[in-house]
Motif scaffolding. Structure first.
Motif, PDB file in Angstrom:
ATOM      1  N   UNK A 192       0.810  -1.204   0.000  1.00 64.27           N
ATOM      2  CA  UNK A 192       0.000   0.000   0.000  1.00 64.27           C
ATOM      3  C   UNK A 192       0.851   1.265   0.000  1.00 64.27           C
ATOM      4  N   UNK A 193       1.917   1.277   0.805  1.00 61.70           N
ATOM      5  CA  UNK A 193       2.776   2.459   0.900  1.00 61.70           C
ATOM      6  C   UNK A 193       3.485   2.727  -0.425  1.00 61.70           C
ATOM      7  N   UNK A 194       4.008   1.656  -1.034  1.00 63.81           N
ATOM      8  CA  UNK A 194       4.708   1.839  -2.317  1.00 63.81           C
ATOM      9  C   UNK A 194       3.750   2.334  -3.384  1.00 63.81           C
ATOM     10  N   UNK A 195       2.510   1.786  -3.375  1.00 60.69           N
ATOM     11  CA  UNK A 195       1.524   2.209  -4.365  1.00 60.69           C
ATOM     12  C   UNK A 195       1.168   3.678  -4.138  1.00 60.69           C
ATOM     13  N   UNK A 196       1.027   4.087  -2.869  1.00 56.60           N
ATOM     14  CA  UNK A 196       0.756   5.492  -2.552  1.00 56.60           C
ATOM     15  C   UNK A 196       1.883   6.382  -3.063  1.00 56.60           C
ATOM     16  N   UNK A 197       3.133   5.954  -2.848  1.00 57.45           N
ATOM     17  CA  UNK A 197       4.282   6.755  -3.294  1.00 57.45           C
ATOM     18  C   UNK A 197       4.313   6.873  -4.812  1.00 57.45           C
ATOM     19  N   UNK A 198       3.903   5.781  -5.514  1.00 56.02           N
ATOM     20  CA  UNK A 198       3.866   5.825  -6.981  1.00 56.02           C
ATOM     21  C   UNK A 198       2.842   6.857  -7.450  1.00 56.02           C
ATOM     22  N   UNK A 199       1.698   6.904  -6.773  1.00 54.66           N
ATOM     23  CA  UNK A 199       0.672   7.869  -7.142  1.00 54.66           C
ATOM     24  C   UNK A 199       1.163   9.293  -6.935  1.00 54.66           C
TER      25      UNK A 199
END
Length: 375
Positions: A10-17
């Motif tokens: 979830x954190x990595x996906x948030x950072x990608x966004x």
């Protein structure tokens, strides 16, 4: 097909966004909703997660041992987020949908493993020959001719995004129907609608472009050279051995409307053995960039086969495989800029891919494939 819940970060996906330009609070909400759709508990706060990661690195974390700390670049941040183009917003929404649910039914398509390593030209080719080299593999494409009922007509070399989409579409039909014969003419409208394109005619209409690229694919000759076990091999891989078309004698040059395309025995046999599953939602969303499509298929074929240590691809390797079209004084700089931009879009629609930009190139880590393994 079951989805591996642990593969979603979830954190990595948030950072990608956020890296894609999404406002942090909106990125957090999107990442949380995606995680909830997958039945996951709230992610560990960013600060705590980074603190734990740092402590592990100091204790001799396996990943830290493999990559020297000074080699890894810090995550890119955007001081002042810029307005996002409509395409970027669609890519982000598609990535969230893919992260939330695996592909079903017709959302799964196939590419030939060979075409995941050395792709077609991305821009129009002057002349009748094209070559691309990647390490110990190389692809040579020669433009061919088709009989129009009265004479042989020289065809161009296929290029750009449309032939890539068409190959995925035709490959998928051949694999699912267990047949090398693809009824192109009967399905052209369906294919174009799937891509979100209109079905207009005319000189520059989508039907006309479709017909020209089908003809170019059908006529071209492909030769693959590769090294294995200390030997050099040459493989004649002409994908299409037969092209049946309806004649339309309405213009000075008789146009051929494709009816049935038949894959060659070699191509069809190897396709059945080496078909790489891809998510058509991601592939069609990247249809504005042939480079993005090539990066996506490469990662789809490569990441899930990595075992043990991560694989480092230096800029020289990446330029050789993906940057042949970039020439001139600033070719390296131009390629790197375009590659990173394309990679950013690819990682949005392949949210489980673990790829990092590091000093000197990119680091590939073992990742789930776009199409989850069957349980």
């Amino acid at each position: 097909m079951a989805m591996d819940k642990s593969s979603f970060d979830e954190i990595s996906f948030r950072d990608q966004l956020i890296a894609g330009g999404i406002e942090p609070s909106s990125a957090s909400k999107t990442a949380r909703k995606t995680a909830e759709a997958r039945g996951l508990a709230p992610a560990v706060p960013v600060a705590k997660k980074r603190a734990v990661a740092k402590a592990k690195a100091l204790e001799g974390d396996l990943f830290a041992e493999q990559i020297a700390p000074q080699e890894v670049l810090p995550a890119l941040s955007v001081a002042t987020p810029k307005p996002i183009r409509l395409l970027d917003e669609r890519i982000i929404k598609t990535g969230a949908a893919i992260a939330a649910a695996p592909p079903r039914g017709e959302e799964m398509q196939f590419m030939h493993a060979i075409m995941c390593q050395v792709g077609l030209p991305r821009s129009k080719v002057e002349g009748t020959e094209f070559e691309r080299k990647c390490g110990g593999a190389a692809l040579s494409i020669g433009a061919g001719k088709l009989w129009d009922g009265e004479k042989f007509v020289q065809q161009p070399i296929p290029y750009g995004t449309l032939p890539r989409l068409m190959l995925a579409w035709m490959n998928t039909y051949a694999v699912r129907e267990s047949s090398p014969q693809i009824p192109v003419g009967d399905s052209a409208s369906q294919f174009l609608r799937m891509l979100g394109k209109d079905t207009s005619g005319g000189k520059k209409g989508t039907f006309t472009m479709f017909r020209k690229q089908v003809q170019a694919l059908s006529a071209c000759r492909m030769t693959l050279g590769f090294n294995a076990d200390g030997k050099a091999y040459t493989y004649e891989g002409k994908p299409i051995k037969q092209f049946e078309a309806w004649l339309q004698a309405t213009d000075e040059q008789r146009p051929l409307w494709p009816g049935v395309v038949t894959f060659s025995d070699d191509y069809y046999t190897t396709l059945k053995k080496h078909a790489v599953p891809i998510d058509v939602r991601a592939f069609s969303m990247l249809k504005g960039s042939a480079l993005s499509m090539d990066i996506y298929t490469f990662l789809a074929d490569r990441l899930h086969r990595i075992t043990g240590r991560p694989v480092m691809l230096y800029w020289a390797n990446l330029r050789e495989q993906f940057g042949q079209e970039y020439q001139g004084l600033n070719a390296d700089k131009d390629f790197k800029k375009k590659f990173l931009r394309a990679l950013r879009d690819v990682l949005q629609v392949y949210p489980f891919a673990k790829v990092k930009q590091v000093t000197g190139g990119c680091l590939l880590m073992a990742s789930p494939p776009p199409i989850p393994y069957k349980p």
